[in-house]
Motif scaffolding. Sequence first.
Motif, PDB file in Angstrom:
ATOM      1  N   THR A 151      46.296 -58.831 -44.933  1.00  0.00           N
ATOM      2  CA  THR A 151      46.381 -59.882 -43.921  1.00  0.00           C
ATOM      3  C   THR A 151      45.103 -60.702 -43.797  1.00  0.00           C
ATOM      4  OG1 THR A 151      45.682 -58.295 -42.223  1.00  0.00           O
ATOM      5  CG2 THR A 151      48.057 -58.600 -42.538  1.00  0.00           C
ATOM      6  N   GLN A 152      44.052 -60.291 -44.492  1.00  0.00           N
ATOM      7  CA  GLN A 152      42.743 -60.955 -44.397  1.00  0.00           C
ATOM      8  C   GLN A 152      42.295 -61.053 -42.933  1.00  0.00           C
ATOM      9  OE1 GLN A 152      42.561 -64.588 -46.723  1.00  0.00           O
ATOM     10  NE2 GLN A 152      43.891 -63.714 -48.291  1.00  0.00           N
ATOM     11  N   ALA A 153      42.467 -59.954 -42.221  1.00  0.00           N
ATOM     12  CA  ALA A 153      42.133 -59.913 -40.803  1.00  0.00           C
ATOM     13  C   ALA A 153      41.319 -58.663 -40.486  1.00  0.00           C
ATOM     14  CB  ALA A 153      43.398 -59.919 -39.953  1.00  0.00           C
ATOM     15  N   ALA A 154      40.383 -58.802 -39.563  1.00  0.00           N
ATOM     16  CA  ALA A 154      39.575 -57.667 -39.125  1.00  0.00           C
ATOM     17  C   ALA A 154      40.414 -56.757 -38.231  1.00  0.00           C
ATOM     18  CB  ALA A 154      38.342 -58.147 -38.377  1.00  0.00           C
ATOM     19  N   VAL A 155      40.317 -55.459 -38.482  1.00  0.00           N
ATOM     20  CA  VAL A 155      41.035 -54.465 -37.689  1.00  0.00           C
ATOM     21  C   VAL A 155      40.115 -53.263 -37.483  1.00  0.00           C
ATOM     22  CG1 VAL A 155      43.333 -55.145 -38.511  1.00  0.00           C
ATOM     23  CG2 VAL A 155      42.036 -53.402 -39.759  1.00  0.00           C
ATOM     24  N   GLY A 156      40.559 -52.339 -36.639  1.00  0.00           N
ATOM     25  CA  GLY A 156      39.814 -51.104 -36.447  1.00  0.00           C
ATOM     26  C   GLY A 156      39.216 -51.000 -35.059  1.00  0.00           C
ATOM     27  N   ALA A 157      38.483 -49.922 -34.840  1.00  0.00           N
ATOM     28  CA  ALA A 157      37.937 -49.622 -33.514  1.00  0.00           C
ATOM     29  C   ALA A 157      37.006 -50.710 -33.014  1.00  0.00           C
ATOM     30  CB  ALA A 157      37.214 -48.275 -33.554  1.00  0.00           C
ATOM     31  N   GLU A 158      36.181 -51.262 -33.923  1.00  0.00           N
ATOM     32  CA  GLU A 158      35.261 -52.329 -33.514  1.00  0.00           C
ATOM     33  C   GLU A 158      36.016 -53.543 -32.982  1.00  0.00           C
ATOM     34  OE1 GLU A 158      31.264 -53.204 -35.690  1.00  0.00           O
ATOM     35  OE2 GLU A 158      32.745 -52.617 -37.208  1.00  0.00           O
ATOM     36  N   THR A 159      37.081 -53.899 -33.672  1.00  0.00           N
ATOM     37  CA  THR A 159      37.869 -55.071 -33.279  1.00  0.00           C
ATOM     38  C   THR A 159      38.521 -54.850 -31.921  1.00  0.00           C
ATOM     39  OG1 THR A 159      38.399 -55.270 -35.637  1.00  0.00           O
ATOM     40  CG2 THR A 159      39.541 -56.738 -34.138  1.00  0.00           C
ATOM     41  N   VAL A 160      39.146 -53.702 -31.756  1.00  0.00           N
ATOM     42  CA  VAL A 160      39.825 -53.390 -30.501  1.00  0.00           C
ATOM     43  C   VAL A 160      38.824 -53.308 -29.357  1.00  0.00           C
ATOM     44  CG1 VAL A 160      41.172 -51.624 -29.295  1.00  0.00           C
ATOM     45  CG2 VAL A 160      41.752 -52.237 -31.659  1.00  0.00           C
ATOM     46  N   ASP A 161      37.663 -52.711 -29.604  1.00  0.00           N
ATOM     47  CA  ASP A 161      36.642 -52.602 -28.555  1.00  0.00           C
ATOM     48  C   ASP A 161      36.151 -53.982 -28.122  1.00  0.00           C
ATOM     49  OD1 ASP A 161      34.689 -51.012 -26.942  1.00  0.00           O
ATOM     50  OD2 ASP A 161      33.255 -52.079 -28.233  1.00  0.00           O
ATOM     51  N   ALA A 162      35.923 -54.870 -29.089  1.00  0.00           N
ATOM     52  CA  ALA A 162      35.464 -56.222 -28.749  1.00  0.00           C
ATOM     53  C   ALA A 162      36.503 -56.956 -27.905  1.00  0.00           C
ATOM     54  CB  ALA A 162      35.158 -56.998 -30.029  1.00  0.00           C
ATOM     55  N   LEU A 163      37.768 -56.801 -28.265  1.00  0.00           N
ATOM     56  CA  LEU A 163      38.835 -57.457 -27.505  1.00  0.00           C
ATOM     57  C   LEU A 163      38.983 -56.875 -26.102  1.00  0.00           C
ATOM     58  CD1 LEU A 163      41.489 -57.850 -30.328  1.00  0.00           C
ATOM     59  CD2 LEU A 163      40.561 -59.722 -28.953  1.00  0.00           C
ATOM     60  N   SER A 164      38.698 -55.598 -25.942  1.00  0.00           N
ATOM     61  CA  SER A 164      38.849 -54.956 -24.630  1.00  0.00           C
ATOM     62  C   SER A 164      37.898 -55.540 -23.597  1.00  0.00           C
ATOM     63  CB  SER A 164      38.626 -53.446 -24.749  1.00  0.00           C
ATOM     64  OG  SER A 164      37.254 -53.157 -24.979  1.00  0.00           O
ATOM     65  N   ARG A 165      36.861 -56.216 -24.054  1.00  0.00           N
ATOM     66  CA  ARG A 165      35.868 -56.800 -23.141  1.00  0.00           C
ATOM     67  C   ARG A 165      36.067 -58.301 -22.940  1.00  0.00           C
ATOM     68  NH1 ARG A 165      31.595 -56.191 -26.219  1.00  0.00           N
ATOM     69  NH2 ARG A 165      32.257 -54.671 -27.756  1.00  0.00           N
ATOM     70  N   LEU A 166      37.162 -58.832 -23.478  1.00  0.00           N
ATOM     71  CA  LEU A 166      37.405 -60.274 -23.392  1.00  0.00           C
ATOM     72  C   LEU A 166      38.586 -60.593 -22.474  1.00  0.00           C
ATOM     73  CD1 LEU A 166      37.077 -61.370 -27.148  1.00  0.00           C
ATOM     74  CD2 LEU A 166      35.359 -61.581 -25.330  1.00  0.00           C
TER      75      LEU A 166
END
Length: 255
Positions: A151-166
């Motif tokens: 998908t050429q997209a960033a995934v994983g714990a880092e991605t989810v954590d960053a979104l959780s703060r937005l």
Amino acid sequence: MYAEERQIATARLVAERGRISVADIAERFEVTTETVRRDLSTLERRGLVRRVHGGAVPVETMAVLESALGEREQTFTAQKDRIAQAALDLLPTAGGTIAIDAGTTTSRFAHALPRDHQLTVVTHAVPVAAQLAGSPQIELHLLPGRVRPATQAAVGAETVDALSRLRVDVTFVATNGLTLAHGLSTPDHEEAATKRALVNAARRVVCLTDSSKIGVETTLRFAALGNVDVLVTDSDIDDDVADELRESGLEVVIA
């Protein structure tokens, strides 16, 4: 032929052919398309077939794998362009913040963003970021994470954590499948977690998908229909399905 006999024959036909349209079934058994849709609903409840847009497939052949991004980019191109244009009406006011999910339709939406509308854009999709980088009206934020080749997209714990703060005004999300029962779904665990985080980060959620995905269920649900405010799709969606989605509380925009 009694209804039960017709339904058994229909299930056998689906199993033999792998996929069959409502129109083909109606012609074969000399019944209306409305009768066929009722039959397919009955068979689906019994676990004998799976309804998809315009017809049915055997349960065991439901999509569990993603096609490559390049392959998907070449399908339903006209519909995706219309969806992207229609979705522009759902942008927040100038100065607002949006999140754009990975996907071929969302990528076309990013490309269509107006040059005179100031926005902050958050994305985990490399193709989306590449299109918007350098656009003077866009303040671009690329999310961290491991980039999946499919998908050429960033995934994983880092991605989810960053979104959780937005918190964004609108998330424009893509999906591999959408049904009343299963909601929005995708085959990959990390993609599902990221999409779920994108949905949770938004005040308003807009799903951009062509009608071929409607009626399809993939393995992992990342959002119930109640988590989505608007569906933007193309005019090939079945009228009855569109009505059912509206009755569930979802706003449906036909491009």
